[in-house]
Design a protein around this motif. Structure first.
Motif, PDB file in Angstrom:
ATOM      1  N   LEU A  11      42.148  57.048  32.957  1.00 21.07           N
ATOM      2  CA  LEU A  11      41.480  55.780  32.630  1.00 21.07           C
ATOM      3  C   LEU A  11      39.981  55.865  32.908  1.00 21.07           C
ATOM      4  O   LEU A  11      39.163  55.362  32.147  1.00 21.07           O
ATOM      5  CB  LEU A  11      42.066  54.643  33.469  1.00 21.07           C
ATOM      6  N   TYR A  41      40.678  45.367  39.558  1.00 20.33           N
ATOM      7  CA  TYR A  41      41.382  46.459  40.226  1.00 20.33           C
ATOM      8  C   TYR A  41      41.526  47.667  39.312  1.00 20.33           C
ATOM      9  O   TYR A  41      41.382  48.812  39.747  1.00 20.33           O
ATOM     10  CB  TYR A  41      42.760  45.996  40.687  1.00 20.33           C
ATOM     11  N   LEU A  85      46.747  39.482  27.631  1.00 24.55           N
ATOM     12  CA  LEU A  85      46.002  38.724  26.623  1.00 24.55           C
ATOM     13  C   LEU A  85      46.366  39.214  25.228  1.00 24.55           C
ATOM     14  O   LEU A  85      46.618  40.399  25.017  1.00 24.55           O
ATOM     15  CB  LEU A  85      44.492  38.894  26.846  1.00 24.55           C
ATOM     16  N   SER A  86      46.332  38.281  24.272  1.00 19.73           N
ATOM     17  CA  SER A  86      46.598  38.647  22.878  1.00 19.73           C
ATOM     18  C   SER A  86      45.314  39.227  22.260  1.00 19.73           C
ATOM     19  O   SER A  86      44.230  39.139  22.858  1.00 19.73           O
ATOM     20  CB  SER A  86      47.024  37.413  22.084  1.00 19.73           C
ATOM     21  N   TYR A  87      45.433  39.776  21.068  1.00 19.36           N
ATOM     22  CA  TYR A  87      44.250  40.306  20.371  1.00 19.36           C
ATOM     23  C   TYR A  87      43.210  39.193  20.175  1.00 19.36           C
ATOM     24  O   TYR A  87      42.007  39.403  20.344  1.00 19.36           O
ATOM     25  CB  TYR A  87      44.651  40.849  18.988  1.00 19.36           C
ATOM     26  N   ILE A 146      41.625  39.538  38.941  1.00 22.00           N
ATOM     27  CA  ILE A 146      41.834  40.530  40.003  1.00 22.00           C
ATOM     28  C   ILE A 146      42.425  41.796  39.404  1.00 22.00           C
ATOM     29  O   ILE A 146      42.083  42.916  39.813  1.00 22.00           O
ATOM     30  CB  ILE A 146      42.718  39.964  41.142  1.00 22.00           C
ATOM     31  N   ARG A 147      43.285  41.623  38.397  1.00 28.22           N
ATOM     32  CA  ARG A 147      43.847  42.804  37.725  1.00 28.22           C
ATOM     33  C   ARG A 147      42.777  43.579  36.971  1.00 28.22           C
ATOM     34  O   ARG A 147      42.744  44.805  36.999  1.00 28.22           O
ATOM     35  CB  ARG A 147      44.968  42.385  36.765  1.00 28.22           C
ATOM     36  N   VAL A 203      42.009  49.161  20.384  1.00 23.54           N
ATOM     37  CA  VAL A 203      43.265  49.353  21.128  1.00 23.54           C
ATOM     38  C   VAL A 203      43.905  50.671  20.707  1.00 23.54           C
ATOM     39  O   VAL A 203      44.329  51.470  21.555  1.00 23.54           O
ATOM     40  CB  VAL A 203      44.235  48.174  20.894  1.00 23.54           C
ATOM     41  N   TYR A 231      42.518  33.551  38.669  1.00 23.25           N
ATOM     42  CA  TYR A 231      42.424  34.620  39.677  1.00 23.25           C
ATOM     43  C   TYR A 231      43.358  35.798  39.390  1.00 23.25           C
ATOM     44  O   TYR A 231      42.932  36.960  39.448  1.00 23.25           O
ATOM     45  CB  TYR A 231      42.673  34.065  41.089  1.00 23.25           C
ATOM     46  N   PRO A 232      44.655  35.549  39.098  1.00 26.98           N
ATOM     47  CA  PRO A 232      45.549  36.683  38.852  1.00 26.98           C
ATOM     48  C   PRO A 232      45.094  37.582  37.705  1.00 26.98           C
ATOM     49  O   PRO A 232      45.352  38.793  37.707  1.00 26.98           O
ATOM     50  CB  PRO A 232      46.894  36.023  38.505  1.00 26.98           C
ATOM     51  N   GLY A 241      39.617  50.377  41.001  1.00 29.76           N
ATOM     52  CA  GLY A 241      40.643  51.118  41.720  1.00 29.76           C
ATOM     53  C   GLY A 241      40.731  50.764  43.188  1.00 29.76           C
ATOM     54  O   GLY A 241      41.417  51.430  43.959  1.00 29.76           O
ATOM     55  N   LYS A 286      44.489  44.611  27.470  1.00 32.97           N
ATOM     56  CA  LYS A 286      45.727  44.532  26.704  1.00 32.97           C
ATOM     57  C   LYS A 286      46.938  44.806  27.578  1.00 32.97           C
ATOM     58  O   LYS A 286      47.932  44.103  27.489  1.00 32.97           O
ATOM     59  CB  LYS A 286      45.673  45.548  25.545  1.00 32.97           C
ATOM     60  N   GLU A 287      46.852  45.846  28.415  1.00 34.36           N
ATOM     61  CA  GLU A 287      48.049  46.299  29.130  1.00 34.36           C
ATOM     62  C   GLU A 287      48.278  45.609  30.465  1.00 34.36           C
ATOM     63  O   GLU A 287      49.397  45.571  30.952  1.00 34.36           O
ATOM     64  CB  GLU A 287      47.972  47.823  29.350  1.00 34.36           C
ATOM     65  N   TYR A 288      47.217  45.081  31.065  1.00 37.02           N
ATOM     66  CA  TYR A 288      47.381  44.552  32.420  1.00 37.02           C
ATOM     67  C   TYR A 288      47.186  43.049  32.557  1.00 37.02           C
ATOM     68  O   TYR A 288      47.452  42.487  33.622  1.00 37.02           O
ATOM     69  CB  TYR A 288      46.416  45.256  33.380  1.00 37.02           C
ATOM     70  N   LEU A 301      41.849  48.464  26.881  1.00 33.45           N
ATOM     71  CA  LEU A 301      43.194  48.853  27.318  1.00 33.45           C
ATOM     72  C   LEU A 301      43.610  48.075  28.555  1.00 33.45           C
ATOM     73  O   LEU A 301      44.761  47.640  28.684  1.00 33.45           O
ATOM     74  CB  LEU A 301      43.210  50.359  27.601  1.00 33.45           C
TER      75      LEU A 301
END
Lengths: 175, 183
Positions: free
Chosen positions: A117, A27, A136-138, A23-24, A156, A19-20, A31, A131-133, A128
């Motif tokens: 974005l 979002y 997760l690895s490549y 949800i990111r 990326v 879930y975490p 937005g 990767k950023e939120y 992006l």
């Protein structure tokens, strides 16, 4: 799948783990937190109804990320940006712990980044966001999107380059 | 020589193996341009990190309750409303097998009035069709043809709708040879 067990493969434990992450993803594409929660619920229900199980929790995570990505982009397409901006104004919580000026600048920065974005092509925006939120690895991103790691590496960089170009067109405050 | 931008980006994400990481480390110590590129990636990351997600814990509970309600509805739907999913290869195999079996049935089924032509003994011939011959049986007919200094063309007409499958080319056998082959 046994819902009653609290082992690593139970629906409950998968929900707690995944879930975490989704949800990111939702979002940062839509937005809107309320919409993101609805989409996450839909994604988990799809998973619950899915005939056949996936072998590992990681496979489940990748599957759910793909589903939430598609649901989020479909939502975005359906609703349009104007209505999304309106809902954001209505529903976003207001932070009050900082001084007014810094809060204002931060909100403006968030809006600028949000707009930048939104302008990225879906493929680059997805990469992006993952990767950023989500951390997760490549390799994990490649498994999620079913592309090669080399492809992830290239996307990326291209996403960063595109975003930088968009942000350079605005003045943004980075504390 | 500077590494590719994608390599620098992967270095920034700590995604390079040790060998490549060391090479880039050495290069960065002497290349300001590549250090600037790395700084720009940091700038992007900082910018993105300012866009924070609101607290997710309350929503997590709400979403879970929604899922529970849906699950309870699904449990009470009963057997006939459930969805069954058949993998595509299995579905295609079942359809192909059905087509094969039903096709074979229609091709190979015996017709109402057929007996194997090959097993049917020809014991009478239409005399009027062969002028100058008094042959009563097919054997006598063959002997009659042998005695004539003519070339003949034999056409074998298989009855229509007999449900026969044609394999190879027909050849004339004497009854004795045919029966010997059967035995």
């Amino acid at each position: 799948m046994n819902d009653d067990r609290n082992g690593p493969e139970s629906f409950t434990s998968i929900y707690e783990a995944v879930y975490p992450v989704i949800i990111r993803v939702a979002y940062h594409i839509t937005g809107n937190m309320s919409v993101s929660e609805d989409l996450c619920q839909e994604a988990f229900i799809k998973y619950y109804n899915r005939a056949g199980t996936l072998p590992t929790v990681d496979q489940v995570k990748y599957w759910l990320i793909r589903v939430i990505k598609n649901l989020s982009y479909n939502y975005e397409k359906r609703k349009g940006r104007e209505r999304k901006a309106y809902e954001k104004v209505i529903r976003e919580p207001q932070r009050t712990e900082e001084s007014g000026e810094i809060e204002l600048i931060r909100n403006e920065t968030n809006t600028i980044i949000r707009n930048a974005l939104d302008k990225l092509p879906h493929k680059l925006r997805t990469i992006l966001v993952l990767k950023e939120y989500t951390g997760l690895s490549y390799k994990e991103i490649a498994a999620t999107l079913k592309i090669t790691e080399g492809n992830v590496k290239v996307r990326v960089f291209r996403a960063r380059a595109s975003l930088q170009k968009l942000l350079n067109e605005e003045d943004i405050y980075v504390p | 020589m500077c590494p590719d931008n994608e390599v620098l980006s992967a270095y920034f994400d700590n995604e390079l193996d040790m060998l490549w990481r060391d090479k880039v480390d050495i290069h960065l110590s002497g290349c300001e341009e590549c250090r600037k590129k790395l700084n720009s990636f940091g700038f992007i990351r900082n910018g993105l990190s300012t866009y924070k997600i609101p607290d997710i814990e309350e929503g997590k509970i709400r979403v879970w309750q929604g899922i529970q309600r849906s699950r309870d509805r699904i449990r009470f739907q009963g057997f006939w409303k459930r969805r069954f999913v058949i993998p595509a290869p299995v579905g295609i195999s079942i359809i192909a097998l059905f087509i094969l079996v039903s096709g074979s049935f229609f091709i190979l089924r015996p017709s109402g009035n057929s007996t194997a032509v090959a097993e049917e003994s020809i014991d009478s011939i239409e005399k009027s069709l062969i002028p100058g011959s008094t042959a009563e049986t097919f054997k006598e007919l063959i002997d009659f043809f042998d005695s004539q200094d003519v070339s003949i063309e034999v056409r074998i007409q298989i009855p229509e709708g007999s449900g026969q499958i044609y394999v190879g080319t027909p050849r004339l056998l004497r009854a004795a040879d045919y029966k010997r082959g059967k035995n």
